[in-house]
Structure formats: C-alpha cells, structure tokens
Design an enzyme around this catalytic site. Structure first.
Site, PDB file in Angstrom:
ATOM      1  N   ASP A   1       0.861  -1.171   0.000  1.00  0.00           N
ATOM      2  CA  ASP A   1       0.000   0.000   0.000  1.00  0.00           C
ATOM      3  C   ASP A   1       0.903   1.228   0.000  1.00  0.00           C
ATOM      4  OD1 ASP A   1      -0.515   0.837   3.415  1.00  0.00           O
ATOM      5  OD2 ASP A   1       1.030  -0.436   2.554  1.00  0.00           O
TER       6      ASP A   1
ATOM      7  N   HIS B   1      -3.820 -22.216  10.087  1.00  0.00           N
ATOM      8  CA  HIS B   1      -5.168 -22.685   9.790  1.00  0.00           C
ATOM      9  C   HIS B   1      -6.042 -21.581   9.206  1.00  0.00           C
ATOM     10  CE1 HIS B   1      -9.056 -24.599   9.961  1.00  0.00           C
ATOM     11  NE2 HIS B   1      -9.497 -23.461  10.490  1.00  0.00           N
TER      12      HIS B   1
ATOM     13  N   CYS C   1     -10.114 -30.021   6.519  1.00  0.00           N
ATOM     14  CA  CYS C   1      -9.067 -29.025   6.284  1.00  0.00           C
ATOM     15  C   CYS C   1      -7.732 -29.749   6.237  1.00  0.00           C
ATOM     16  CB  CYS C   1      -9.074 -27.989   7.407  1.00  0.00           C
ATOM     17  SG  CYS C   1      -7.747 -26.762   7.273  1.00  0.00           S
TER      18      CYS C   1
ATOM     19  N   CYS D   1      -4.877 -28.978  11.480  1.00  0.00           N
ATOM     20  CA  CYS D   1      -5.978 -29.945  11.420  1.00  0.00           C
ATOM     21  C   CYS D   1      -5.507 -31.358  11.132  1.00  0.00           C
ATOM     22  CB  CYS D   1      -7.001 -29.503  10.370  1.00  0.00           C
ATOM     23  SG  CYS D   1      -7.824 -27.970  10.847  1.00  0.00           S
TER      24      CYS D   1
ATOM     25  N   CYS E   1      -4.702 -28.330   6.502  1.00  0.00           N
ATOM     26  CA  CYS E   1      -3.587 -27.566   7.058  1.00  0.00           C
ATOM     27  C   CYS E   1      -2.912 -28.390   8.144  1.00  0.00           C
ATOM     28  CB  CYS E   1      -4.056 -26.226   7.626  1.00  0.00           C
ATOM     29  SG  CYS E   1      -4.703 -26.309   9.303  1.00  0.00           S
TER      30      CYS E   1
ATOM     31  N   ASP F   1      -7.721  -8.102   0.710  1.00  0.00           N
ATOM     32  CA  ASP F   1      -6.712  -8.311   1.738  1.00  0.00           C
ATOM     33  C   ASP F   1      -7.350  -8.005   3.082  1.00  0.00           C
ATOM     34  OD1 ASP F   1      -6.393  -5.192   1.254  1.00  0.00           O
ATOM     35  OD2 ASP F   1      -5.479  -5.679   3.189  1.00  0.00           O
TER      36      ASP F   1
END
Lengths: 600, 398
Positions: B95, B337, B307, B312, B309, B269
């Site tokens: 930004d 996660h 999930c 998990c 990840c 974002d």
C-alpha cells in the site's frame, strides 16, 4: 520380561586411554519401532547416543510446528507431566477417544504420542521440567522457579501452569496406563523444596524413591503394587469408623442414661468386633493391567551426600526391569559445575554400563563434553532453546573447522546476538554453509532476523530455534564421530581453547529488547477490551509456562475516532510505532535501531 | 501506461458479476478471485515463507509505512528489495503508506503537497508525498504498488470528500510520473469519492483515463453501514474497466469476500484471519471457534474436518486449547489454519465460478455459516439480490 527399549553400545573403532574412556556411542530405540496397526505408518526414530531428547513445553517443542520440527534430526521428545497433565486428569481421561480422531491417523490408539503428534518421535515422559526447575536457564525476567512443598510418602509435587499439584502414586499409574508413552520415568522423591537438604531428608528421598520404584515395577508387570498402601488406608479407615461408633454410642448412652450398658457393650466389641488392633486385614489384590510395553527410566538421587548417592545407585541398579537411568541433579543446582559433575560421577560408578543414562541441565557444549566423557548418553535441547530466547544464534563447531565455514566470519565466537545493531545490515546468513532452514541457500539473513526481533515478530524465534537446534545436533554428530575415532579428548580440549565457556546469563535483557518491549507494553495498554492472556514478549512467554504468547504489531487499535473502523480497515495496519514517522519521510533513512529507540 | 501484468478471465458467472481469472505478475501467476494475507512487516506472523507457499499463497501484502521505518529504504535498496529481504519468491503488494500516517498520527495534516505531520521528537514538519511513496515502494519492489491517495473516512460528509477525490486524481498523476519501474511494478489507482455515487463516477472516469494496470476501491474503511458499502462497491465494479483486476482494500470477513466476489471484485486483503489467530480464534465454515474457551477442553476433533492444514492434520481442539495464546506454536498453528481457511474459501469460490455453480455455492456458504435465514445479514441479502441471487426465497440446488 523383554524390554520395550533397545540400547546398543557401539565399539569404538580406535581405543583411547585416559580421560574419556567412559564415553561411548550407542543407539537408543524401541524394540518395536513400527506400530503394527493399521498400516505401519508410524515408525519411531532411533536416537544415536550421545544424543538428545528435544525439550518441550506443554507437549510442544518451542516455536516449531510439526513440519519444521521434523527437519530436526533428533529422535525423541521429552514431555513433562507437570506441563501437560490437566487439573481434572487422570479422572477426565475417560473422555478421551479410543482411537485417533485425526483422519490421517485413523485407527491408531489415541496415546500420548498421538495426542501430541509425536508418532514418529520417541516420547519420553518425565514428571517435572527439570531444566526449568533447576533454574539452569531461567530467563532474566522470569521469576525463579518456585520452591515447591516437599513430596510426602503419598504424593509427589508438580508445578503446573495452573498451580501446584500433588500427584499420588495411584494418579501416576493411571496416567502412565492411559498415556502409554514410549518411556516413562518412575515417580521419585526428587527434592524440590530446598537446595540444601539435610541428611535426614536426603535419606528419606532415596528410601521413598526406592519404595515407589518397587511398587511401580510390580504394577508394570500386572501385579498389585499398591496393596500395602491400600491396607494402610483400610486400617486408617476402620480405626476412624470405630472411633466414630464409640463416640456416637457414648453420646446416645449418655442421653439415654445407659452408661453402664454401654460399657458392657464396648467390652463385647473388643472381643467380637470387626477390628482388633494388630490384626491383619485382608485386602483383595486388584489385578492390574501390565504396561511392559512402556520403557522405564529411574532417577538415581542422593543429593550431595556421597553415601546416599551410592546407596541410591546401587539399590536401583539391582532392580529388574529398569531400562535406563536419570541422574538427578535438581538438588545440586546451587553447587558449582565441577561439584555437580563429581556427584554425577559418583552415581555413574555404581550403575550398570550397558544401560543408558540421561542428564538434565549441564547442557552447554563444554558441559556436555565433560558429561559424555563420564559416560552420559542422553541430554535435552534446553540449551538451544535458551539461546533462542535470548536472541542468540550458535556459531560454535566441534572438531576441525567445517568446510564452508568462512574464516573471516570470526568463528571463534560461540554465538552472536541478533539483537545487536551490527547485524542490522548484514545480508548474510547466520552461518555460511549451515544446513538449517534459516541459513540454507542464504534464504534468511542476519539483517532480516535483526529486523524481526526489532519489530517483535515471532518468525525471529522460529528461525533462531531452527538454527540453534540444528547446530546442537551437528555438535552431537561430531562428538559421536570423535568417540568412534578416538579424538574425543583432543577435540574437547581444542573446543575449550577456541570457544571458552558459556557466558553466565545475566539478569539483563538486551537494551534493544527493552525498548521494543516497552513500546509493545504501551501499545497493549491502549487496546480496547484487551483480551487477557495474550500479552507477552519474546523470551518471557516461553520461560514461564503460564504467560501468553508473543504478540505482534497489529494488536494496536487505530488512534482517535477510527475505532469503528477497526474491523473493516484491516489492510492498512495501524502500527503504532512512534518515532517511525521521521523514518518514512526523510530521504536519509536512519538505521532500524534508531527508529525503534524512539517510541511515541 | 505500461503494465507489468496480464489479466486473463477464464470464466464468468452466469448469474452474478463474478469472474475467475489468472493474474500473471512478475513473480508468478495468481488465481483470482484472490485473498491476500497481510505480512505487515515483511513476515506473516511466525509462518515461514516455505509454509506460506505450502498453503498455496501466491501473493501477500507488505506495509510500506512499516517497512519504510524498519528496515528502512536504504537497507532495502542494499539487499535488492522486500522479496529478497524476507525470502519470499512469489508476489507482493504494498500500500502507499498514507493510511497509517493519517490514522496513527494525531498531528497529520493533508496538504496538496502530501501528508504533513509534526515529528514528535523535535516538532519539525515532515512530509509524505506521492513522490516519496513511489520511491519507497520502488525500493520495496512489490509486484503491485498502490498510489498515495487522499483518504477520508467514509463517514465524512461535505466538500472535503470531493476535495479528497480530486486530490487523489492529482496525486495519481504525480505517482505515475514518479514511478520509476513500471516494467516490473504495477501501479494501481485507488477510486475515491466517499459514499457519493456522482463523485465515484467522476473519479472512475478520470482515473480510467490514466490507464493504470489495475484499480482499487478505496475509502471504504469501515464505519459506514454495510448496506451503503456494498452499493458503492457494486457501482464501482459496474463502471470500472472489466478487462483489469479490481481490488477492494481491507475486505474482509468470509461473508464479505463471497458477496464482493459476486459483485465483481477480484482481489482482497485483510489482517483479520492472522490477527484473530493470535487470540486463539480459529475460522471455520461453520463459524469461529474461540479455542481458549473451556468448552474445547474435551473436544477431540480437529479444528475443521476436511481441512488439510498442518494444525488440522495434527492436533485436536482439546490439545490446542492448552497451548493457544500460551505457546508460540499454538499461535503459528492457528495462523496457518486461518490463512488456509481463507485461501481455501477463495479456491472453492473460484472453482464454483468456473463450473458455473457459484450461486449454489453462495447458498451453501451462508447456510453453513449462519444456519437460519433469519440470521443472514440483511446487507448481504440485499447485495446478492442485486446480482440475481435470492438468499431468502431462492433455493440451494445440488
């Protein structure tokens, strides 16, 4: 009983005489490293000795997620009961599922290894966090480890995140049966309430530990080890009941005015009653579930009294079914290192050579070398963790200077402190040629880690921990090679000459760290409805288990009037770093160090 | 204006304004719609670059204001930019640095020159100009950079809003002029105009003339009612060039993402997923789990079934309960996660657009998250209705 553990000592390829003779290389593994259900997915690692178990807090190796953890070559993890046993356990173990609820581990029995995601790592379960308890690496800002109340005949005392807790033998046994770790340390009376126990206390601790050991060995074999305790309890109970009865009867008789009758009745009771003093009470032995699949290490103690140390070691060595020994040094923590090592040596001299020995504390490289020379096989990784908490990264090596290590890197330093300003513009890895995930391919630089520390970003400790652990394992690898080829003594002397001794940890934080943390505290104070438990700083959070995790820049709410925006405008983060303003605008950018030294 | 990106639409939703695309940037392709996690200070909250890549993330944010402070422009120039600095080989977006200035600094004053403020140290006047913002962002080297805009709160009314809109246009011109690396860095314009449709229209007309590689919808910084927010977004996507990516800054929660994709937005974002992770809050398709709560003590399920990840695939809620907010590993696991959750959501959205079943996906998404139709946020219902998805009357088809 065949042991669930296998410890094989390797013959050294060259024999040496003199100091270091007791050093030996070995492999420490489970007799059955592969689980048989359902598809052999878990295969436990082997620990090459001298080697380490990885130090953990609350069941996790600090800063390392399971994927990063496995990039380390250490073969096992040391888990402390006092970190992980919850307040309502062992009672609430009944709520645990039988098998793993994690789909990729479907069908596996839900033991401690499964619960902690340590299926392929030897899970070694001890009662206390001895590294922390012994203050061997207390963080400068954390309070000293609590001196606990003394253990008693009935329980040992643990220091949990929720407070002090008493664990009875019964509770211990239930826990072991449920957790099924690969190795457990026998409940022992390690003296924690004082570092200067008197002779009576020391003798008591050895006696008590041996008694508990006998009981544990019986239970492990499926026999009733607590029958004697239960008999004592029953005796007490009956005596209580009898007294109660007497009291009630006396009261009733008095009320009814039948004093005489009552006395007669009493006499009868004496003859025909349920309990007569001195009489043997029959207690039904409870068959118990054996746990011979769990390895057993036993702590040998005796504090600073030679006689007691000898007694503890000798008696323990006689027991059948002991797979290894922990040499207790908890009550020696105030002695100088040489004295401590002397006591360790005393214990070692009376222990069987063919079994592995573990030592806590005394984990700086030069201390390890001395302990290895005496015959210690296992250590833990609290040293690399300690360095990481201080923002330090290891540079030491053992033996000849490794290829790829740049001479100009002033490698005679044992470590560098990444908080130091001098690293702010060094776009080189911590250590050229190091294979850890921080240094490999020059991916992360000293400048970057310095930046991460100064911006209070958690990635700093992730990178430092990865590096320090890796370096520690490299050190052990080279030590093992030296033992094998007979160069241990020579290399150890050279190590001492090159790297000196570990500097004593001062009680002061790095000045840059003080500044960063002051700014963070200030920001956190301004948080609206700050959620508890999340304020913490690098270095503090991990040394004291109950403190919150480190928190980063975003925990700042925006200034004045934009409170309603806090949910929405999250792309542009409000980082409330003060003196920062200057930096953005001025063409000549000041060094990062200066900017962080000027909080708003 | 020279562009260093390619925007290829691979599918359009037959019902809403959503589209699936591939955004090709200097550091690789990005599947859109895309959620960009925010690594403010050159790091994503304790997650290593390898781990971020492993989650399938193709682009993330860095914050110019913060990086400008530390490590600072000089250091970034020395090492070759933020990619090299943090060991991240995929795409970055920065930004302008302006927002922090305005929101953080009590003493900030917007002038035509730039954002002026008093140094707290010596009271001297300092200035963030469009030129300086460009210079900083050039040093950072992000694949997408944002113009310096004159941001006003969406709650502001009156002539200030229009003034800010025109000034943003003028600053855009200055940014374009000052931008030294258009061949490797894409400058996005930021549409302003508050909540006023006329101003928004005007701003879009003007900024489109400047032909930047992409556009963002700015000035919706929260505080405004969501029901007004979506109307502005929708108006913008109607008027903005459809052959370029459209980025809605600061969005957002899962439901915000889904609705805005339906309204035609491509890029998002938000710090929320990683921020809330540090408080032990895990995001799931059926709601947020505050893992610090005692009710998870004996909950032996992974955070979210299905999930993939590392949290998990490794741990139960019961164990995580003991370490969140207490061990850094707990924080890393939840951050991983939550990032995985957001990225997976976008992947699922994208797939459903490509297979032209996005409306069904929307129905299911809202049902899973809110359960009862009475709980569906009204603004979302309205917004989706405007693009032919009736959450209340319509049916979720298999």
């Amino acid at each position: 009983m065949t042991s669930p553990l296998k410890f094989q000592i390797k013959q050294a390829s060259t024999k040496t005489s003199g100091a270091g003779e007791s050093a030996r290389c070995g492999t420490f593994a489970l007799s059955q490293p592969a689980s048989t259900v359902p598809d052999q997915q878990h295969v436990k690692r082997t620990i090459e000795t001298p080697g380490c178990l990885m130090y953990s807090q609350k069941g996790a190796v600090p800063h390392l997620t399971p994927d990063n953890l496995r990039q380390q070559s250490f073969g096992g993890v040391n888990v402390s009961l006092e970190h992980i046993l919850q307040t309502d356990q062992p009672g609430s173990f009944s709520k645990w599922p039988e098998t793993s609820p994690i789909s990729q581990f479907n069908g596996y029995k839900f033991t401690l290894s499964e619960y902690l995601r340590l299926q392929d790592l030897i899970t070694f379960c001890d009662l206390r966090d001895y590294s922390f308890a012994a203050d061997t690496f207390r963080h400068p800002t954390s309070p000293p480890a609590k001196k606990l109340a003394s253990n008693t005949d009935h329980h040992t005392v643990l220091s949990t995140p929720k407070g002090i807790r008493q664990l009875t033998l019964d509770g211990y046994l239930k826990t072991v049966r449920h957790y099924r770790p690969d190795v457990v340390v026998a409940m022992a009376d390690t003296i924690a309430e004082t570092t200067t126990p008197n002779e009576k206390r020391v003798r008591k601790s050895v006696e008590r530990s041996l008694k508990w050991l006998d009981q544990i060995l019986l239970e492990r074999n499926g026999q009733d080890g607590t029958i004697a305790d239960r008999r004592v309890e029953e005796e007490k109970k009956r005596r209580r009941e009898r007294k109660e009865k007497k009291r009630n009867a006396a009261a009733a008789a008095k009320a009814a005015g039948e004093q005489q009758e009552h006395e007669q009745k009493q006499e009868q009771d004496q003859v025909h009653g349920e309990y007569k003093k001195g009489e043997e009470i029959y207690i039904e032995p409870i068959p118990s579930e054996p746990w011979t699949d769990v390895g057993l290490f036993v702590t040998v103690g005796g504090a600073h009294l030679e006689e007691s140390r000898v007694w503890s070691a000798q008696e323990t060595a006689k027991k059948e079914g002991v797979d290894g020994f922990v040499i207790d040094t908890l009550s020696l923590s105030e002695l100088d290192k040489d004295s401590r090592l002397k006591h360790v040596q005393t214990s070692l001299a009376h222990l069987p050579e063919n079994k592995p020995k573990l030592l806590y504390g005394l984990h700086a490289p030069e201390d390890v070398l001395e302990a290895v020379a005496m015959g210690i096989d296992l250590f833990d990784t609290s040293y690399p963790f300690q360095l990481t908490e201080d923002g330090k990264a290891s540079l030491y090596y053992y033996g000849p200077r490794p290829a790829g290590q740049d001479k100009s890197n002033s490698n005679t330093l044992r470590s560098i402190n990444l908080w130091d300003d001098e690293h702010g513009d060094k776009f080189v890895p911590i250590l050229e040629g190091c294979g850890c995930y921080a240094c490999k391919d020059n991916k992360h630089t000293r400048a970057y880690i310095n930046h991460l520390l100064k911006t209070h970003e958690m990635l700093a400790t992730v990178l430092l921990m990865g590096h320090n652990m890796y370096q520690y394992s490299q050190f052990f690898t080279l030590v093992r090679e030296s033992i094998q080829d007979g160069t241990l003594q020579e290399n150890s002397v050279a190590f001492g000459a090159t790297f000196g001794k570990e500097p004593i940890r001062t009680l002061e934080k790095h000045p840059n760290q003080v500044i960063v943390e002051a700014a963070l505290q200030k920001r956190n104070q301004r948080l609206d409805g700050a959620e508890e438990g999340v304020v913490g700083v690098i270095g503090m959070g991990s040394a004291v288990p109950s403190l919150g995790a480190a928190v980063g820049a975003e925990d700042v709410e925006m200034e004045d009037g934009n409170k309603s925006n806090k949910k929405r405008h999250e792309s542009d983060e409000a980082g409330e770093d003060g003196g920062s303003k200057d930096e953005v605008v001025e063409k000549k950018v000041k060094k990062a160090a200066e900017s962080s030294s000027s909080p708003l | 204006m020279k562009s260093a990106l390619k925007w290829d639409v691979v599918a359009k939703c037959g019902t809403t304004k959503a589209r699936a695309a591939v955004l090709t940037l200097p550091h690789g392709p990005v599947n859109a719609p895309v959620f960009m996690p925010v690594g403010t200070q050159g790091t994503l909250k304790g997650i290593t670059p390898d781990q971020i890549e492993g989650l399938g993330c193709q682009i993330m944010l860095n914050n110019t204001y913060h990086l400008g402070l530390r490590p600072g422009q000089e250091l970034l120039d020395t090492c070759g930019g933020a990619h090299v600095f943090q060991g991240w080989n995929r795409n970055l977006l920065t930004d302008s640095g302006g927002f922090q200035m305005v929101s953080l600094l009590k003493l900030a004053e917007i002038t035509e020159k730039g954002v002026q403020f008093e140094s707290p140290h010596d009271g001297s006047l300092m200035l963030l100009t469009p030129e300086h913002s460009m210079s900083l962002q050039n040093s950072i080297g992000a694949d997408i950079m944002m113009q310096l805009d004159d941001v006003v709160s969406s709650l502001t009314t009156g002539p200030r809003v229009e003034e800010a809109m025109w000034r943003s246009i003028r600053w855009l011109d200055r940014c374009i002029k000052a931008h030294k690396k258009p061949e490797s860095q894409n400058l996005f314009a930021i549409i302003q105009g508050g909540l006023d449709p006329a101003l928004r229209k005007q701003c879009i007309e003007e900024m489109v003339k400047r032909d930047t590689p992409g556009y963002a919808i700015g000035g919706l910084s929260g505080g405004e009612e969501k029901d007004k927010f979506w109307r502005v977004v929708s108006q913008c996507t109607d008027l903005m060039p459809r052959e370029k990516p459209i980025y809605c800054m600061g969005v957002g929660y899962a439901e915000d993402l889904v609705v805005c994709v339906a309204l035609g937005v491509d890029m998002f974002d938000c710090v929320f997923p990683t921020r809330t992770a540090r408080f032990g809050n895990a995001l799931t398709a059926t709601g947020t789990l505050s893992l610090r709560q005692a009710k998870f003590k004996d909950d032996f399920r992974p955070i979210e079934e299905g999930c993939d990840c590392i949290a998990c695939k490794s741990y139960t809620r019961a164990y995580l309960y003991t370490i969140v907010t207490k061990e850094t590993v707990g924080c890393h696991l939840i951050s991983i996660h939550n990032t995985a959750y957001q990225l997976r959501l976008m992947r699922q959205v994208r797939e459903s657009i490509i297979e032209d079943r996005f409306p069904q996906f929307i129905h299911k998404f809202f049902k899973d998250l809110f359960v009862e139709k009475t709980a569906y946020p009204e603004w979302a219902v309205n917004a989706l209705k405007s693009v032919n998805v009736d959450l209340i009357q319509g049916e979720e088809q298999p």
